[in-house]
Design a protein around this motif. Structure first.
Motif, PDB file in Angstrom:
ATOM      1  N   LYS A 188       0.815  -1.224   0.000  1.00  0.00           N
ATOM      2  CA  LYS A 188       0.000   0.000   0.000  1.00  0.00           C
ATOM      3  C   LYS A 188       0.843   1.267   0.000  1.00  0.00           C
ATOM      4  CE  LYS A 188      -3.705  -2.141   2.701  1.00  0.00           C
ATOM      5  NZ  LYS A 188      -4.383  -2.044   3.992  1.00  0.00           N
ATOM      6  N   LYS A 189       2.134   1.097   0.024  1.00  0.00           N
ATOM      7  CA  LYS A 189       3.009   2.270   0.109  1.00  0.00           C
ATOM      8  C   LYS A 189       3.130   2.933  -1.265  1.00  0.00           C
ATOM      9  CE  LYS A 189       6.373   3.181   3.468  1.00  0.00           C
ATOM     10  NZ  LYS A 189       7.226   2.643   4.480  1.00  0.00           N
ATOM     11  N   CYS A 190       3.590   4.184  -1.280  1.00  0.00           N
ATOM     12  CA  CYS A 190       3.740   4.883  -2.555  1.00  0.00           C
ATOM     13  C   CYS A 190       4.755   4.154  -3.438  1.00  0.00           C
ATOM     14  CB  CYS A 190       4.159   6.335  -2.331  1.00  0.00           C
ATOM     15  SG  CYS A 190       5.813   6.573  -1.657  1.00  0.00           S
ATOM     16  N   THR A 191       4.644   4.383  -4.737  1.00  0.00           N
ATOM     17  CA  THR A 191       5.563   3.707  -5.666  1.00  0.00           C
ATOM     18  C   THR A 191       6.936   4.385  -5.615  1.00  0.00           C
ATOM     19  OG1 THR A 191       5.025   5.207  -7.468  1.00  0.00           O
ATOM     20  CG2 THR A 191       3.647   3.218  -7.258  1.00  0.00           C
ATOM     21  N   SER A 192       7.895   3.724  -6.236  1.00  0.00           N
ATOM     22  CA  SER A 192       9.246   4.307  -6.308  1.00  0.00           C
ATOM     23  C   SER A 192       9.194   5.662  -7.001  1.00  0.00           C
ATOM     24  CB  SER A 192      10.182   3.402  -7.113  1.00  0.00           C
ATOM     25  OG  SER A 192      10.163   2.129  -6.587  1.00  0.00           O
ATOM     26  N   ASP A 193       8.455   5.735  -8.097  1.00  0.00           N
ATOM     27  CA  ASP A 193       8.376   7.007  -8.833  1.00  0.00           C
ATOM     28  C   ASP A 193       7.744   8.105  -7.990  1.00  0.00           C
ATOM     29  OD1 ASP A 193       9.655   6.104 -11.021  1.00  0.00           O
ATOM     30  OD2 ASP A 193       7.853   5.867 -12.280  1.00  0.00           O
ATOM     31  N   GLU A 194       6.736   7.740  -7.205  1.00  0.00           N
ATOM     32  CA  GLU A 194       6.106   8.759  -6.346  1.00  0.00           C
ATOM     33  C   GLU A 194       7.113   9.250  -5.296  1.00  0.00           C
ATOM     34  OE1 GLU A 194       1.350   7.778  -6.222  1.00  0.00           O
ATOM     35  OE2 GLU A 194       2.679   6.330  -5.279  1.00  0.00           O
ATOM     36  N   TRP A 195       7.852   8.312  -4.710  1.00  0.00           N
ATOM     37  CA  TRP A 195       8.856   8.697  -3.699  1.00  0.00           C
ATOM     38  C   TRP A 195       9.880   9.650  -4.326  1.00  0.00           C
ATOM     39  CZ3 TRP A 195      13.973   8.889  -2.529  1.00  0.00           C
ATOM     40  CH2 TRP A 195      14.341   8.939  -1.186  1.00  0.00           C
ATOM     41  N   LEU A 196      10.371   9.248  -5.490  1.00  0.00           N
ATOM     42  CA  LEU A 196      11.385  10.079  -6.164  1.00  0.00           C
ATOM     43  C   LEU A 196      10.774  11.410  -6.614  1.00  0.00           C
ATOM     44  CD1 LEU A 196      12.949   7.167  -8.199  1.00  0.00           C
ATOM     45  CD2 LEU A 196      14.211   8.546  -6.533  1.00  0.00           C
ATOM     46  N   GLY A 197       9.502  11.359  -7.011  1.00  0.00           N
ATOM     47  CA  GLY A 197       8.824  12.574  -7.482  1.00  0.00           C
ATOM     48  C   GLY A 197       8.719  13.616  -6.376  1.00  0.00           C
ATOM     49  N   VAL A 198       8.386  13.169  -5.159  1.00  0.00           N
ATOM     50  CA  VAL A 198       8.312  14.115  -4.033  1.00  0.00           C
ATOM     51  C   VAL A 198       9.692  14.706  -3.775  1.00  0.00           C
ATOM     52  CG1 VAL A 198       7.947  14.311  -1.532  1.00  0.00           C
ATOM     53  CG2 VAL A 198       6.293  13.072  -2.933  1.00  0.00           C
ATOM     54  N   MET A 199      10.716  13.870  -3.810  1.00  0.00           N
ATOM     55  CA  MET A 199      12.072  14.377  -3.559  1.00  0.00           C
ATOM     56  C   MET A 199      12.476  15.374  -4.653  1.00  0.00           C
ATOM     57  SD  MET A 199      12.893  13.416  -0.723  1.00  0.00           S
ATOM     58  CE  MET A 199      13.294  12.242   0.549  1.00  0.00           C
ATOM     59  N   TYR A 200      12.111  15.065  -5.881  1.00  0.00           N
ATOM     60  CA  TYR A 200      12.433  15.990  -6.985  1.00  0.00           C
ATOM     61  C   TYR A 200      11.764  17.348  -6.742  1.00  0.00           C
ATOM     62  CZ  TYR A 200      12.271  18.078 -11.632  1.00  0.00           C
ATOM     63  OH  TYR A 200      12.371  18.966 -12.682  1.00  0.00           O
ATOM     64  N   GLU A 201      10.475  17.293  -6.438  1.00  0.00           N
ATOM     65  CA  GLU A 201       9.748  18.560  -6.245  1.00  0.00           C
ATOM     66  C   GLU A 201      10.274  19.335  -5.043  1.00  0.00           C
ATOM     67  OE1 GLU A 201       5.964  16.742  -6.092  1.00  0.00           O
ATOM     68  OE2 GLU A 201       5.568  17.060  -8.221  1.00  0.00           O
ATOM     69  N   ALA A 202      10.524  18.614  -3.951  1.00  0.00           N
ATOM     70  CA  ALA A 202      11.027  19.289  -2.745  1.00  0.00           C
ATOM     71  C   ALA A 202      12.382  19.929  -3.028  1.00  0.00           C
ATOM     72  CB  ALA A 202      11.148  18.285  -1.599  1.00  0.00           C
ATOM     73  N   GLN A 203      13.241  19.196  -3.694  1.00  0.00           N
ATOM     74  CA  GLN A 203      14.586  19.721  -3.965  1.00  0.00           C
ATOM     75  C   GLN A 203      14.512  20.895  -4.937  1.00  0.00           C
ATOM     76  OE1 GLN A 203      16.627  16.108  -5.099  1.00  0.00           O
ATOM     77  NE2 GLN A 203      16.652  15.334  -3.012  1.00  0.00           N
ATOM     78  N   LYS A 204      13.598  20.804  -5.912  1.00  0.00           N
ATOM     79  CA  LYS A 204      13.433  21.928  -6.840  1.00  0.00           C
ATOM     80  C   LYS A 204      12.885  23.163  -6.117  1.00  0.00           C
ATOM     81  CE  LYS A 204      14.859  20.712 -10.881  1.00  0.00           C
ATOM     82  NZ  LYS A 204      15.980  21.438 -11.483  1.00  0.00           N
ATOM     83  N   LEU A 205      12.133  22.922  -5.046  1.00  0.00           N
ATOM     84  CA  LEU A 205      11.613  24.051  -4.258  1.00  0.00           C
ATOM     85  C   LEU A 205      12.641  24.548  -3.234  1.00  0.00           C
ATOM     86  CD1 LEU A 205       7.943  22.793  -3.740  1.00  0.00           C
ATOM     87  CD2 LEU A 205       8.611  24.899  -4.928  1.00  0.00           C
ATOM     88  N   GLY A 206      13.829  23.952  -3.275  1.00  0.00           N
ATOM     89  CA  GLY A 206      14.931  24.465  -2.450  1.00  0.00           C
ATOM     90  C   GLY A 206      15.204  23.704  -1.172  1.00  0.00           C
ATOM     91  N   LEU A 207      14.453  22.618  -0.915  1.00  0.00           N
ATOM     92  CA  LEU A 207      14.700  21.854   0.312  1.00  0.00           C
ATOM     93  C   LEU A 207      15.822  20.852   0.084  1.00  0.00           C
ATOM     94  CD1 LEU A 207      11.163  20.858   1.684  1.00  0.00           C
ATOM     95  CD2 LEU A 207      12.555  22.842   2.263  1.00  0.00           C
ATOM     96  N   LYS A 208      16.619  20.632   1.115  1.00  0.00           N
ATOM     97  CA  LYS A 208      17.562  19.522   1.099  1.00  0.00           C
ATOM     98  C   LYS A 208      16.855  18.295   1.678  1.00  0.00           C
ATOM     99  CE  LYS A 208      21.125  21.714  -0.504  1.00  0.00           C
ATOM    100  NZ  LYS A 208      21.439  21.561  -1.921  1.00  0.00           N
ATOM    101  N   THR A 209      17.239  17.130   1.210  1.00  0.00           N
ATOM    102  CA  THR A 209      16.633  15.906   1.721  1.00  0.00           C
ATOM    103  C   THR A 209      17.715  14.842   1.863  1.00  0.00           C
ATOM    104  OG1 THR A 209      16.131  14.566  -0.232  1.00  0.00           O
ATOM    105  CG2 THR A 209      14.707  16.464   0.139  1.00  0.00           C
TER     106      THR A 209
END
Ligand code: SF4
Length: 354
Positions: A188-209
């Protein structure tokens, strides 16, 4: 057998999946460790190992995801076991963290359908307006869930959370970023692409992860390498990952271990050190590789500092998830245990604050 790969490492050439497989299939642990050390000293020429003082606060244990490897969560409606922290409880924990010299809280929880985006915004605002603390919060899984619950895009959710005080995103919930593995351990967990997608968006918005990898369960070596490669590929684009943190599945009290006899024994120290070193070699564009003393104990973590790692992670004032799976390395350690472990491995401990 490993000479050609060592030559590539010395030349700063990127390792391929085939190289990674050769490393995993080799039992020449010391040579693999030497390669990882070579890269570590190139990236971090000073004999310094960083650590942070923080607290893992799990704001709720209610979760609809029911991951088979998780001994922490409570089902919705399980009134005996479930909890959601009040602001008073959160505030007390944060003040204790600050009083003990802590600079950051890692705020994560289960996927609790009773909590909407406004809960997170209010909580973050409460924290940031009352305490001087770095807010490292909500793994991609939680962000995807909040977005689904609120009917918003994940990018919008991240923007609103940043406005409310979010400082960085932890790399939890990555497990193994291969969907066939995720389907087995956490369908039931998010897919790999969804996980990576959140990281991409967060990093593009200037957050470090950060990025984690939980291994030693149903995955094979190829899966571990695939995980390392997708993190490396995203890092090529964004440069937003500050650390890669491999840690081993902790089997006790978990459904996953109950249903797989061969998973009851934890991944060995040999396997951990080899995987740590290969992480340093494969994930060649993330600066920091972190040991997991909470799952391995201080002694293996010390050896990990000679297998490519440059960061000792956190002196956690509180930890609930790994402890729920029966792992007790965590109990009773103070700052002096951590700094002494780093010093006696030949490094100078240096506190980082975020
Ligand atoms: S690992 Fe996280 S998402 Fe999975 S069941 Fe546990 S709390 Fe829920």
């Amino acid at each position: 057998m490993l000479n050609q790969i060592f030559d590539k490492v010395r030349d700063g050439e990127r390792l391929s999946l085939a190289d990674g497989l050769e490393l995993f299939e080799s039992n020449d642990l010391l040579t693999i460790g030497m390669m990882a050390e070579h890269v570590r000293w190139k990236k971090h020429p000073k004999p310094v190992v960083s650590y942070i003082i923080d607290r893992n606060i799990n704001y709720t244990n209610v979760c609809v995801t029911e991951c088979t490897f998780c001994a922490f969560y409570a089902k919705v409606g399980d009134d005996k076991k479930s909890y959601t922290l009040s602001n008073d409880e959160l505030g007390r924990k944060i003040q204790e963290t600050i009083d003990l010299g802590g600079s950051r809280i890692l705020l994560q929880g289960g996927l609790n359908p009773e909590l909407g985006l406004d809960y997170y915004e209010d909580t973050f605002r409460f924290i940031k307006s009352n305490y001087k603390i770095w807010l490292h919060a909500l793994s991609p899984e939680e962000v995807v869930f909040i977005a689904e619950q609120s009917g918003l895009k994940t990018r919008e959710v991240i923007k609103r959370l940043i406005d409310a005080g979010l400082d960085s995103i932890p790399g939890g919930g990555a497990e193994i970023l291969v969907d066939s593995v995720r389907d087995k351990i956490a369908p039931k967990k998010c897919t790999s692409d969804e996980w990576l997608g959140v990281m991409y968006e967060a990093q593009k918005l200037g957050l470090k992860t950060t990025a984690t990898m939980m291994f030693g369960h149903v995955e094979d070596y190829q899966d571990r390498l695939q995980h390392m490669i997708v993190v490396r590929e995203l890092q090529d684009i964004t440069g937003g990952f500050t650390a890669f943190i491999p840690w081993t599945f902790q089997p006790r009290n978990t459904e996953l271990a109950e249903n797989h006899d061969n998973l009851r024994e934890k991944s060995s120290a040999f396997d951990y050190l080899k995987t740590l070193a290969i992480s340093r070699l494969m994930v060649d564009n993330v600066d920091s590789i972190q040991v997991s003393w909470v799952t391995q104990g201080l002694k293996i973590a010390q050896i990990g500092l000679r297998f490519g790692a440059d960061d000792f992670g956190s002196l956690m004032i509180e930890e609930n998830v790994v402890s729920a799976a029966g792992t007790k390395h965590f109990s009773g350690f103070s700052l002096s245990h951590i700094t002494r472990a780093i010093k006696s491995a030949g490094f100078e401990p240096v506190q980082r604050y975020i």
